[in-house]
Design an enzyme around this catalytic site. Sequence first.
Site, PDB file in Angstrom:
ATOM      1  N   ASP A  11      -1.118  -2.430   2.193  1.00 53.28           N
ATOM      2  CA  ASP A  11      -0.506  -1.408   1.347  1.00 53.28           C
ATOM      3  C   ASP A  11      -1.245  -1.411   0.017  1.00 53.28           C
ATOM      4  O   ASP A  11      -1.235  -2.404  -0.709  1.00 53.28           O
ATOM      5  CB  ASP A  11       0.982  -1.721   1.137  1.00 53.28           C
ATOM      6  N   ASP A 105      -2.416   5.392   2.191  1.00 53.16           N
ATOM      7  CA  ASP A 105      -2.640   4.093   1.563  1.00 53.16           C
ATOM      8  C   ASP A 105      -1.988   2.933   2.301  1.00 53.16           C
ATOM      9  O   ASP A 105      -1.849   1.848   1.738  1.00 53.16           O
ATOM     10  CB  ASP A 105      -2.119   4.128   0.122  1.00 53.16           C
ATOM     11  N   GLU A 106      -1.625   3.109   3.558  1.00 51.11           N
ATOM     12  CA  GLU A 106      -0.856   2.081   4.243  1.00 51.11           C
ATOM     13  C   GLU A 106      -1.178   2.103   5.735  1.00 51.11           C
ATOM     14  O   GLU A 106      -1.292   3.171   6.334  1.00 51.11           O
ATOM     15  CB  GLU A 106       0.637   2.347   4.023  1.00 51.11           C
TER      16      GLU A 106
END
Length: 487
Positions: A11, A105-106
Amino acid sequence: MRAAPTILHLDMDAFYASAEQAAKPSLRGKPVVVGGLGTRGVVATASYEARRLGVHSAMPMAQARRLAPHAAYLVPRFALYRTVSDQVMELLGRLSPLVEPLSLDEAFVDLEAGGVAEDSASARRIGEQLRAAIRAVTGLSGSVGLAGSKMLAKIASEEAKPDGLLLIEPGTERELLAPMPVRTLPGVGPATGDHLRRAGMTVVSQLAEAGEAELVRLLGRAHGVALHRMAQGYDDRPVVAERDAKSVSVEDTFDVDLHDRVRVRGEVERLAIRCVQRLRGAGRSGRTVVLKVRRYDFSTLTRSETLRGPTDDPTVVREAAARLLEAVDTTGGVRLLGVGVTGLADFTQEDLFAQAADAEQAAGDSAAVDAVPEERDGTAEEAGGARLRESEEQPASRRWPAGHDVRHDVHGHGWVQGSGVGRVTVRFEEPWTPPGRVRTFRVDDPELRPAGPLPLVRDAVDYSSWPASLPKSLSGTGPVEGAASSP
């Protein structure tokens, strides 16, 4: 559950805000808030400096400004975020064929499937190398969680934030989860959390002690059984490489309620075009067009129309959305509009081409639509039917969004600090320069024009052979700040 912590969850830390700070030297170490800047905008991401002042994601922007009046407020730059996301996902793809992105983003990574980790030591080593690689390639930090299941890996990365690594050793799951709030578990939102609180359950250990039968009585069979298993640390969900989207949609919240029916129709048509742009960008087509209308009193209506077959034709989607609008009463005012397409497929129905041609002919030249940016802040100018174009009458805040890139013929690359009353203020700096000077120009200055984002790292490290030959200077063999085997 696995016997080794070979599921990794990455993350990125305050992704949008961190990317903006990396791109703008003058904002490093200062509070930054990214989101919609209109009166009804919400916070997308806040930097850690802003979070310490009480600002958080999904907060109304007006409230954020009261809490952090001196923060930098920027409009999102999705072109930059997607570029950085692609760099990060490419690194993850080098670790395993099983990478499950959850957002820009993860992502989850199955290290065992990639043959790069088989026990705690090798998993930790890869996690440390990944964090170093991400920083070398993008200039940003990411937090890593390692565990024997997806649920625990995600919890671990959250506990490791910011810029850390946490490995949960198999066998310690229940001890780790016991004191955590029930909202920590996937699927426990505000409503479920409040329901459990009224039943006297506020931490995970109380869920495990309550027993499956009691949770089923409170929450129903499916949710109760799943929650009881998670409270004991059980999660056997696999990492899935392909997460098939079920729909594509776009929506806009307006600073002022729309009352003009012509304006509302123009906005719906603009959203339909944006929706098709995203649909085509994903290489998909769809069969059902969905219209979403949130009225002045916050009541939300959805209407849908199923076509004869899948399409990615902008005219077909636009006309379907317009027909759906005819069945909605908007006289009281509209605060939000959205257009989506569901029933996705990888092909288009050939007989819809005739339908599209007929619609185009009926629409005539007045229905021509110029290309519009994919992400825009606030509302569009008066559309005049379906025609949407940048014009001299367009507000400066729309042509010069705060935080977006510009280039000046004399001063070079910079970014917009703000605009209004016929002026735009620009700070001229690049990611690898010291904080730059600020200058103000007329909004119609012929030497000033919008520009694309610059890379965040000027001389990126070559990772074409990673992870087998990671440079020793970035191998992460030493201790990692924030790393731990357990809390």
